[in-house]
Design a protein around this motif. Structure first.
Motif, PDB file in Angstrom:
ATOM      1  N   SER A  85       0.836  -1.201   0.000  1.00 48.20           N
ATOM      2  CA  SER A  85       0.000   0.000   0.000  1.00 48.20           C
ATOM      3  C   SER A  85       0.870   1.251   0.000  1.00 48.20           C
ATOM      4  CB  SER A  85      -0.941   0.024   1.214  1.00 48.20           C
ATOM      5  OG  SER A  85      -0.201   0.073   2.411  1.00 48.20           O
ATOM      6  N   GLY A  86       0.256   2.358  -0.378  1.00 47.08           N
ATOM      7  CA  GLY A  86       0.952   3.628  -0.402  1.00 47.08           C
ATOM      8  C   GLY A  86       0.050   4.751   0.069  1.00 47.08           C
ATOM      9  N   GLN A  87       0.658   5.781   0.633  1.00 49.14           N
ATOM     10  CA  GLN A  87      -0.095   6.937   1.122  1.00 49.14           C
ATOM     11  C   GLN A  87       0.627   8.223   0.722  1.00 49.14           C
ATOM     12  OE1 GLN A  87      -3.032   6.813   2.814  1.00 49.14           O
ATOM     13  NE2 GLN A  87      -3.062   4.563   2.811  1.00 49.14           N
ATOM     14  N   LYS A  88      -0.149   9.263   0.484  1.00 49.86           N
ATOM     15  CA  LYS A  88       0.420  10.600   0.295  1.00 49.86           C
ATOM     16  C   LYS A  88       0.665  11.195   1.667  1.00 49.86           C
ATOM     17  CE  LYS A  88       1.425  14.240  -2.301  1.00 49.86           C
ATOM     18  NZ  LYS A  88       2.355  14.843  -1.313  1.00 49.86           N
ATOM     19  N   THR A  89       1.827  11.798   1.850  1.00 49.67           N
ATOM     20  CA  THR A  89       2.161  12.435   3.123  1.00 49.67           C
ATOM     21  C   THR A  89       2.428  13.919   2.897  1.00 49.67           C
ATOM     22  OG1 THR A  89       4.539  11.998   2.911  1.00 49.67           O
ATOM     23  CG2 THR A  89       3.182  10.270   3.930  1.00 49.67           C
ATOM     24  N   THR A  90       2.683  14.641   3.971  1.00 46.52           N
ATOM     25  CA  THR A  90       2.897  16.087   3.846  1.00 46.52           C
ATOM     26  C   THR A  90       4.162  16.416   3.048  1.00 46.52           C
ATOM     27  OG1 THR A  90       4.027  16.053   5.997  1.00 46.52           O
ATOM     28  CG2 THR A  90       1.678  16.642   5.969  1.00 46.52           C
ATOM     29  N   PRO A 240      -0.191   2.531  -7.506  1.00 43.66           N
ATOM     30  CA  PRO A 240      -0.267   3.795  -8.265  1.00 43.66           C
ATOM     31  C   PRO A 240      -1.700   4.296  -8.445  1.00 43.66           C
ATOM     32  CG  PRO A 240       1.283   2.306  -9.294  1.00 43.66           C
ATOM     33  CD  PRO A 240       0.580   1.511  -8.231  1.00 43.66           C
ATOM     34  N   GLU A 241      -2.613   3.379  -8.782  1.00 41.35           N
ATOM     35  CA  GLU A 241      -4.014   3.781  -8.954  1.00 41.35           C
ATOM     36  C   GLU A 241      -4.602   4.294  -7.650  1.00 41.35           C
ATOM     37  OE1 GLU A 241      -6.539   1.190 -11.690  1.00 41.35           O
ATOM     38  OE2 GLU A 241      -4.807  -0.103 -11.247  1.00 41.35           O
ATOM     39  N   GLY A 251      -4.668  -0.001 -20.374  1.00 46.34           N
ATOM     40  CA  GLY A 251      -4.378  -0.504 -19.040  1.00 46.34           C
ATOM     41  C   GLY A 251      -2.983  -0.215 -18.543  1.00 46.34           C
ATOM     42  N   PHE A 252      -2.199   0.575 -19.302  1.00 44.39           N
ATOM     43  CA  PHE A 252      -0.867   0.959 -18.852  1.00 44.39           C
ATOM     44  C   PHE A 252      -0.950   2.225 -18.006  1.00 44.39           C
ATOM     45  CE2 PHE A 252      -0.158  -1.222 -22.938  1.00 44.39           C
ATOM     46  CZ  PHE A 252       0.715  -2.217 -22.528  1.00 44.39           C
ATOM     47  N   LEU A 253       0.030   2.426 -17.119  1.00 44.24           N
ATOM     48  CA  LEU A 253       0.102   3.686 -16.396  1.00 44.24           C
ATOM     49  C   LEU A 253       0.401   4.806 -17.395  1.00 44.24           C
ATOM     50  CD1 LEU A 253       2.102   2.603 -13.235  1.00 44.24           C
ATOM     51  CD2 LEU A 253      -0.216   3.537 -13.255  1.00 44.24           C
TER      52      LEU A 253
END
Length: 302
Positions: A85-90, A240-241, A251-253
């Protein structure tokens, strides 16, 4: 010793594209983390071709040499594991792994590739990357002049047929049901002595990954030595999504010429963002992504 948790860049995927990006960043002294699960999509492929200086080597050989060279750059760190998983941070992004390790980076590069959706045909997976293949540039020369099939329909099959017909005169299209070609396409296929077989494939007979025969629903068999297949795929990772990166219709980024996705600070390279599915292209796009991320970081600090 406690693991380092914060980096300039986190690269998800440590095969050709990821290692190429890591080399560019390591040579620019950027603190870089490469997260890799060790499951490249070409792990069954016996030899890699059409990559200058490495033609004919196994994919594992090329990756090993690449990793050994990247490891010499002291600011690059490797982590064996699966990014979940990924998250946006400050101040950038965080990536968490399957064992709940979390790392922080100012920028992200996704190089995890794509995952093929293998048809539920016995023998298909066993031959995938060996004699059931995807690319005439990567594999065509080794299968030249052999009795060859193409497992596809419509525009994809027609495109592959035009390329493969230059490599072998023994070519049949297997549409696995009613075909979907225009009258003009059918005429051009006939002109080039390319047969269309609409029978359903139910099995592939093989020996050590090398195709022997294909078996049809009615019990009939056809001898075949190689078969190209255009099959669906999905992104290897959905991170990424989840962070807002857009996909193309195929279906490609979606990336710009500098490998930046539609989200600022996130880049992508290799199979996940290009129809050109080759080692050479992965290395090239990885190099571009690494250089562009380094330039972005440098501009922010300078």
């Amino acid at each position: 010793m406690e693991k380092q948790k914060t980096f300039d860049v986190i690269i998800v995927g440590g095969s050709y594209a990821g290692l190429s990006a890591a080399m560019a960043l390591g040579r620019s002294l950027k603190k870089t983390l490469v997260i890799d699960s060790g499951q490249p999509c070409n792990r069954q492929t016996p030899h890699s071709h059409n990559f200058l200086t490495q033609d004919g080597k196994t994919p594992a050989e090329i990756s090993l040499i690449a990793k050994q060279q990247v490891e010499k750059y002291e600011t690059v760190t490797f982590y064996d594991g699966l990014a979940l998983s990924g998250q946006k941070t400050t101040d950038g992004f965080s990536i968490s792994t399957q064992v709940n390790d979390t790392f922080h980076g100012k920028k992200l590069i996704f190089a995890a590739g794509i995952k093929d959706e293998i048809p539920a045909i016995p023998g298909f997976m066993d031959c995938w990357g060996i004699s059931v293949i995807h690319c005439p540039y990567c594999h065509g020369y080794e299968h030249r002049n052999k009795k060859t099939g193409i497992f596809a329909d419509g525009e994809k099959a027609f495109h592959l047929a035009s390329l493969v017909s230059n490599l072998t005169p023994h070519l049949t299209l297997f549409t696995n049901g009613s075909s979907n070609f225009s009258p003009e396409q059918k005429n051009r296929l006939k002109k080039n002595n390319i047969q269309i077989n609409e029978s359903k494939l139910v099995a592939i007979e093989y020996r050590k990954g090398y195709l022997q025969q294909v078996v049809f629903e009615n019990g009939a068999k056809m001898r075949l030595e190689a078969m190209y297949a255009s099959i669906p795929f999905q992104q290897q990772t959905a991170i990424p999504e989840s962070l807002g990166c857009s996909l193309t219709e195929q279906g490609f980024l979606s990336v710009d010429p500098f490998q930046q996705t539609t989200v600022e600070g996130i880049y992508a390279c290799g199979d996940n963002s290009s129809r050109m599915r080759s080692v050479a292209n992965s290395v090239s796009t990885g190099n571009v992504a690494g250089a562009m991320v380094n330039m972005e970081l440098t501009n922010e600090m300078f």
